[in-house]
Write a protein that holds these residues in place. Structure first.
Motif, PDB file in Angstrom:
ATOM      1  N   VAL A   1     -22.414   8.557  37.757  1.00 35.28           N
ATOM      2  CA  VAL A   1     -23.333   9.381  36.978  1.00 35.28           C
ATOM      3  C   VAL A   1     -22.516  10.173  35.964  1.00 35.28           C
ATOM      4  CG1 VAL A   1     -25.023  11.245  37.033  1.00 35.28           C
ATOM      5  CG2 VAL A   1     -24.985   9.543  38.867  1.00 35.28           C
ATOM      6  N   LEU A   2     -22.786   9.921  34.693  1.00 37.23           N
ATOM      7  CA  LEU A   2     -22.178  10.678  33.613  1.00 37.23           C
ATOM      8  C   LEU A   2     -23.205  11.693  33.148  1.00 37.23           C
ATOM      9  CD1 LEU A   2     -20.781   7.626  31.648  1.00 37.23           C
ATOM     10  CD2 LEU A   2     -19.494   9.141  33.163  1.00 37.23           C
ATOM     11  N   TRP A   3     -22.816  12.953  33.137  1.00 42.12           N
ATOM     12  CA  TRP A   3     -23.757  13.961  32.658  1.00 42.12           C
ATOM     13  C   TRP A   3     -23.091  14.757  31.555  1.00 42.12           C
ATOM     14  CZ3 TRP A   3     -22.535  19.168  33.246  1.00 42.12           C
ATOM     15  CH2 TRP A   3     -21.570  19.480  34.196  1.00 42.12           C
ATOM     16  N   SER A   4     -23.895  15.135  30.576  1.00 41.28           N
ATOM     17  CA  SER A   4     -23.385  15.931  29.473  1.00 41.28           C
ATOM     18  C   SER A   4     -24.409  16.999  29.132  1.00 41.28           C
ATOM     19  CB  SER A   4     -23.089  15.058  28.255  1.00 41.28           C
ATOM     20  OG  SER A   4     -24.257  14.417  27.810  1.00 41.28           O
ATOM     21  N   ILE A   5     -23.879  18.140  28.736  1.00 43.61           N
ATOM     22  CA  ILE A   5     -24.747  19.257  28.394  1.00 43.61           C
ATOM     23  C   ILE A   5     -25.366  19.014  27.026  1.00 43.61           C
ATOM     24  CG2 ILE A   5     -24.781  21.737  27.843  1.00 43.61           C
ATOM     25  CD1 ILE A   5     -24.511  21.076  30.818  1.00 43.61           C
ATOM     26  N   GLU A   6     -26.618  19.276  26.958  1.00 44.96           N
ATOM     27  CA  GLU A   6     -27.356  19.191  25.697  1.00 44.96           C
ATOM     28  C   GLU A   6     -26.991  20.439  24.888  1.00 44.96           C
ATOM     29  OE1 GLU A   6     -29.404  17.368  23.054  1.00 44.96           O
ATOM     30  OE2 GLU A   6     -29.148  16.448  25.015  1.00 44.96           O
TER      31      GLU A   6
ATOM     32  N   LEU B   1     -29.882  14.562  41.896  1.00 48.66           N
ATOM     33  CA  LEU B   1     -29.736  14.899  40.483  1.00 48.66           C
ATOM     34  C   LEU B   1     -30.712  16.006  40.095  1.00 48.66           C
ATOM     35  CD1 LEU B   1     -29.304  11.386  38.831  1.00 48.66           C
ATOM     36  CD2 LEU B   1     -27.522  13.042  39.451  1.00 48.66           C
ATOM     37  N   ALA B   2     -31.936  15.941  40.579  1.00 51.29           N
ATOM     38  CA  ALA B   2     -32.947  16.939  40.231  1.00 51.29           C
ATOM     39  C   ALA B   2     -32.606  18.314  40.781  1.00 51.29           C
ATOM     40  CB  ALA B   2     -34.315  16.491  40.740  1.00 51.29           C
ATOM     41  N   ARG B   3     -31.816  18.367  41.837  1.00 48.09           N
ATOM     42  CA  ARG B   3     -31.411  19.656  42.416  1.00 48.09           C
ATOM     43  C   ARG B   3     -30.179  20.248  41.737  1.00 48.09           C
ATOM     44  NH1 ARG B   3     -32.087  18.154  48.818  1.00 48.09           N
ATOM     45  NH2 ARG B   3     -34.372  18.181  48.834  1.00 48.09           N
ATOM     46  N   ALA B   4     -29.525  19.484  40.885  1.00 48.16           N
ATOM     47  CA  ALA B   4     -28.319  19.970  40.208  1.00 48.16           C
ATOM     48  C   ALA B   4     -28.662  21.159  39.320  1.00 48.16           C
ATOM     49  CB  ALA B   4     -27.691  18.857  39.381  1.00 48.16           C
ATOM     50  N   PRO B   5     -27.809  22.173  39.300  1.00 49.84           N
ATOM     51  CA  PRO B   5     -28.087  23.343  38.464  1.00 49.84           C
ATOM     52  C   PRO B   5     -28.275  23.021  36.983  1.00 49.84           C
ATOM     53  CG  PRO B   5     -26.320  23.820  40.008  1.00 49.84           C
ATOM     54  CD  PRO B   5     -26.610  22.349  40.118  1.00 49.84           C
ATOM     55  N   VAL B   6     -27.664  21.959  36.497  1.00 51.40           N
ATOM     56  CA  VAL B   6     -27.750  21.633  35.070  1.00 51.40           C
ATOM     57  C   VAL B   6     -28.842  20.615  34.757  1.00 51.40           C
ATOM     58  CG1 VAL B   6     -25.319  22.177  34.629  1.00 51.40           C
ATOM     59  CG2 VAL B   6     -25.978  19.820  35.201  1.00 51.40           C
ATOM     60  N   TYR B   7     -29.658  20.259  35.738  1.00 51.08           N
ATOM     61  CA  TYR B   7     -30.621  19.184  35.564  1.00 51.08           C
ATOM     62  C   TYR B   7     -31.483  19.340  34.305  1.00 51.08           C
ATOM     63  CZ  TYR B   7     -34.409  15.918  36.463  1.00 51.08           C
ATOM     64  OH  TYR B   7     -35.328  14.919  36.342  1.00 51.08           O
ATOM     65  N   ASN B   8     -31.964  20.533  34.040  1.00 49.75           N
ATOM     66  CA  ASN B   8     -32.881  20.737  32.916  1.00 49.75           C
ATOM     67  C   ASN B   8     -32.190  20.853  31.564  1.00 49.75           C
ATOM     68  OD1 ASN B   8     -35.327  20.647  34.355  1.00 49.75           O
ATOM     69  ND2 ASN B   8     -34.952  22.718  35.086  1.00 49.75           N
ATOM     70  N   VAL B   9     -30.862  20.915  31.544  1.00 50.11           N
ATOM     71  CA  VAL B   9     -30.142  21.084  30.276  1.00 50.11           C
ATOM     72  C   VAL B   9     -29.104  19.990  30.056  1.00 50.11           C
ATOM     73  CG1 VAL B   9     -30.529  23.564  30.121  1.00 50.11           C
ATOM     74  CG2 VAL B   9     -28.519  22.695  31.346  1.00 50.11           C
ATOM     75  N   ALA B  10     -29.143  18.949  30.868  1.00 49.58           N
ATOM     76  CA  ALA B  10     -28.144  17.881  30.752  1.00 49.58           C
ATOM     77  C   ALA B  10     -28.826  16.546  30.497  1.00 49.58           C
ATOM     78  CB  ALA B  10     -27.302  17.802  32.025  1.00 49.58           C
ATOM     79  N   ARG B  11     -28.047  15.652  29.917  1.00 46.32           N
ATOM     80  CA  ARG B  11     -28.460  14.248  29.808  1.00 46.32           C
ATOM     81  C   ARG B  11     -27.659  13.465  30.826  1.00 46.32           C
ATOM     82  NH1 ARG B  11     -29.231  12.416  23.580  1.00 46.32           N
ATOM     83  NH2 ARG B  11     -30.704  14.055  23.042  1.00 46.32           N
TER      84      ARG B  11
ATOM     85  N   VAL C   1     -23.883  25.752  34.518  1.00 42.49           N
ATOM     86  CA  VAL C   1     -22.620  25.006  34.549  1.00 42.49           C
ATOM     87  C   VAL C   1     -21.669  25.649  35.556  1.00 42.49           C
ATOM     88  CG1 VAL C   1     -20.578  24.372  33.203  1.00 42.49           C
ATOM     89  CG2 VAL C   1     -22.861  24.093  32.220  1.00 42.49           C
ATOM     90  N   GLY C   2     -21.664  26.958  35.621  1.00 43.77           N
ATOM     91  CA  GLY C   2     -20.802  27.666  36.570  1.00 43.77           C
ATOM     92  C   GLY C   2     -21.158  27.406  38.019  1.00 43.77           C
ATOM     93  N   ARG C   3     -22.402  27.025  38.295  1.00 42.34           N
ATOM     94  CA  ARG C   3     -22.818  26.716  39.672  1.00 42.34           C
ATOM     95  C   ARG C   3     -22.516  25.275  40.078  1.00 42.34           C
ATOM     96  NH1 ARG C   3     -27.326  29.539  37.793  1.00 42.34           N
ATOM     97  NH2 ARG C   3     -28.608  27.663  37.801  1.00 42.34           N
ATOM     98  N   MET C   4     -22.186  24.424  39.114  1.00 40.78           N
ATOM     99  CA  MET C   4     -21.951  23.008  39.419  1.00 40.78           C
ATOM    100  C   MET C   4     -20.789  22.773  40.398  1.00 40.78           C
ATOM    101  SD  MET C   4     -24.279  21.013  38.288  1.00 40.78           S
ATOM    102  CE  MET C   4     -23.589  19.362  38.215  1.00 40.78           C
ATOM    103  N   PRO C   5     -19.651  23.475  40.296  1.00 42.27           N
ATOM    104  CA  PRO C   5     -18.578  23.216  41.261  1.00 42.27           C
ATOM    105  C   PRO C   5     -18.997  23.439  42.712  1.00 42.27           C
ATOM    106  CG  PRO C   5     -17.703  24.391  39.372  1.00 42.27           C
ATOM    107  CD  PRO C   5     -19.213  24.383  39.231  1.00 42.27           C
ATOM    108  N   ASP C   6     -19.746  24.512  42.985  1.00 44.66           N
ATOM    109  CA  ASP C   6     -20.212  24.756  44.353  1.00 44.66           C
ATOM    110  C   ASP C   6     -21.197  23.684  44.800  1.00 44.66           C
ATOM    111  OD1 ASP C   6     -18.655  27.044  44.610  1.00 44.66           O
ATOM    112  OD2 ASP C   6     -20.277  28.378  43.956  1.00 44.66           O
ATOM    113  N   TYR C   7     -22.079  23.285  43.898  1.00 44.04           N
ATOM    114  CA  TYR C   7     -23.047  22.238  44.221  1.00 44.04           C
ATOM    115  C   TYR C   7     -22.311  20.935  44.541  1.00 44.04           C
ATOM    116  CZ  TYR C   7     -27.000  19.042  43.775  1.00 44.04           C
ATOM    117  OH  TYR C   7     -27.949  18.076  44.021  1.00 44.04           O
ATOM    118  N   GLY C   8     -21.340  20.588  43.708  1.00 38.95           N
ATOM    119  CA  GLY C   8     -20.568  19.370  43.940  1.00 38.95           C
ATOM    120  C   GLY C   8     -19.772  19.415  45.226  1.00 38.95           C
TER     121      GLY C   8
END
Length: 91
Positions: free
Chosen positions: A5-10, A66-76, A22-29
């Motif tokens: 899964v490649l994700w990028s910030i819009e 993916l839907a639970r990821a903190p960046v889900y609504n702002v990433a592609r 984005v700051g919450r992604m490391p803990d989520y991962g």
């Protein structure tokens, strides 16, 4: 089932809220790695996002994670199904 899964910030959606997401992604991962759902996480050099390798039981499970990821609504997201490469049998 494994997926890359490649994700990028819009960038048009960058805001203080996006920065917090984005700051919450490391803990989520890290939690997903502990559960065995993420095998590896990488930063993509020169890009605003990452590359994660998921191992899940179904497409639905991947979509849920993916839907639970903190960046889900702002990433592609770009999702690639992965298949193990096995050596051909000796003939």
């Amino acid at each position: 089932m494994k997926f890359l899964v490649l994700w990028s910030i819009e960038l048009s959606l960058v805001s203080a809220e996006t920065a917090r997401a984005v700051g919450r992604m490391p803990d989520y991962g890290a939690r997903l790695e502990e559960q065995g759902k993420v095998l590896a996480r990488y930063h993509v050099v020169g890009a605003h996002g990452g590359a994660w390798i998921y191992e899940v039981d179904s497409n639905e499970e991947l979509e849920r994670l993916l839907a639970r990821a903190p960046v889900y609504n702002v990433a592609r997201y770009t999702v690639h199904a992965l298949a193990d490469m096995e050596a051909p049998p000796d003939r």
